[in-house]
Design an enzyme around this catalytic site. Sequence first.
Site, PDB file in Angstrom:
ATOM      1  CG  ASP A   9      64.789  77.988  -6.183  1.00  0.00           C
ATOM      2  OD1 ASP A   9      65.262  78.545  -7.194  1.00  0.00           O
ATOM      3  OD2 ASP A   9      63.654  77.468  -6.155  1.00  0.00           O
ATOM      4  CG  ASP A 329      68.763  23.176  42.507  1.00  0.00           C
ATOM      5  OD1 ASP A 329      69.245  24.194  41.981  1.00  0.00           O
ATOM      6  OD2 ASP A 329      69.406  22.131  42.742  1.00  0.00           O
ATOM      7  CG  ASN A 337      76.336  18.991  33.419  1.00  0.00           C
ATOM      8  OD1 ASN A 337      75.711  18.742  32.389  1.00  0.00           O
ATOM      9  ND2 ASN A 337      76.110  20.071  34.143  1.00  0.00           N
ATOM     10  CG  ASP A 346      73.161  21.962  27.507  1.00  0.00           C
ATOM     11  OD1 ASP A 346      73.236  22.375  28.691  1.00  0.00           O
ATOM     12  OD2 ASP A 346      73.949  22.306  26.603  1.00  0.00           O
ATOM     13  CD  GLU A 372      72.228  23.136  39.057  1.00  0.00           C
ATOM     14  OE1 GLU A 372      72.850  22.790  40.062  1.00  0.00           O
ATOM     15  OE2 GLU A 372      72.742  23.800  38.134  1.00  0.00           O
TER      16      GLU A 372
END
Length: 462
Positions: A9, A329, A337, A346, A372
């Site tokens: 100001d 497991d 795989n 997957d 797994e």
Amino acid sequence: MPQTVLIVDEVATNRIVLRVKLAAAYYSVKQVTSGTDALAACAKKVPDVILLGQVGSMQASDFARRLRADPRTETVPLIFLTPPDDMRARVEALQAGADDVLSHPVSEMMLLARIRNLLRDRDAERELRLRDGTQRALGFAEPRAGFEMPAWVTVVTDQPSEVELWLEQLKARVSHRIEIRSPREMLAQDTGGTKAPDVCIVTLPRLIPETGLGTLSELRSRSATRHCAMLVLCDRETRQAAASALDLGGNDLLAGDFDPDELALRLENQISRKRTADRLRATMRDGLHAAVTDPLTGLYNRRYALPHLARISEEAHRSGRRFAVLIADLDHFKQINDLHGHAAGDAVLTGVARQLKENLRAVDLVARIGGEEFLIVLPDTGSHRARRTAQRLCQVIRHTPFLAPGHDVPIRATASIGMAMGPLFTAGRGCDDSDLLTLADRALYASKADGRNKVTLSRDAA
């Protein structure tokens, strides 16, 4: 360390009066006479709040825009100080980016309440932004949606006839959904699962403003409306109560003469802040979920599972009830795989995860803790029931055909399970969850050695 307020100001009297009021509230006060000096001061050290009065040759709106354009100062609360009863100046200040506007002569009670309110909001937003930044660094955050629906605004008042005139003026200026509800309706409604308004405009009755303050406090304290933006309206006669409204949970306040343009700007500002806060909270919530969830199967991961197991164990220790720890497991998963590809593997993992979730109770824990390998915890379960459950899971997996992309013939899989019972007490140590996991893991190896697709209960934990 006291928070710093920068007063800008060119009128010395104004600076002195404000400095005395702020110093009495234990704020650290810095003073400059122009917008240029204020920007230079911010470059050296960013203040916590800026009070902007007459700034010399630089227009106040220009100063505000330059302040908001700098990433270091874009969130600093900015309060404009305007001449008394200058409605146009108030509207222009809000349009320029002011967080709030006060008119001379400045009430000490109102000034301090506004500063406290803005600092609370700033700290909450900074915390959310900090968490948002962490989520982005971890890759969990998503881009902001480009289109937003109109907001839902509820005017909370016991005197609907008194708000109808300005409400029509407000509706002509905004495109949001606006409704009127009484405090009784807002507080008595069953809000379980019901979406709350984005903004509540709470009016303070002229004769008994305390009733409006009570409504505001209740709305802020309830889980359904806790995150609503609260905009408080009052006239000149209830200004004394207005300062309390900010401390009781109000996000913004329009006190004195009503101006529809000012109300519309304040409403849009609160809607914008509410949406930012909602987005940051959602990002944090989604990020936390991503941090404890396995991205392939959707099951919990080890980071979540182990602390949850510890809580189940503590509760069992207190109650004396048993629980089961199972490690499952998949058998010969490497062959899946190798023969069918990792995409097929997957697909089998996600299928097994789905079968586990569908064949267990909601209170049971299911987590993927390895490639797994799955951890299953059955609270409040004896050994006979746990064994039957484990055997049923083996059968379900063995009889489920798993479909994989690019394969016409379903893939078959089996699982071996090792089981241990808790709580486990070891000499001098009480219950130990890591020992339970070790025992279940040993039992799993025993199932593998015994021909696979079997359940073995650890004798040490039986």
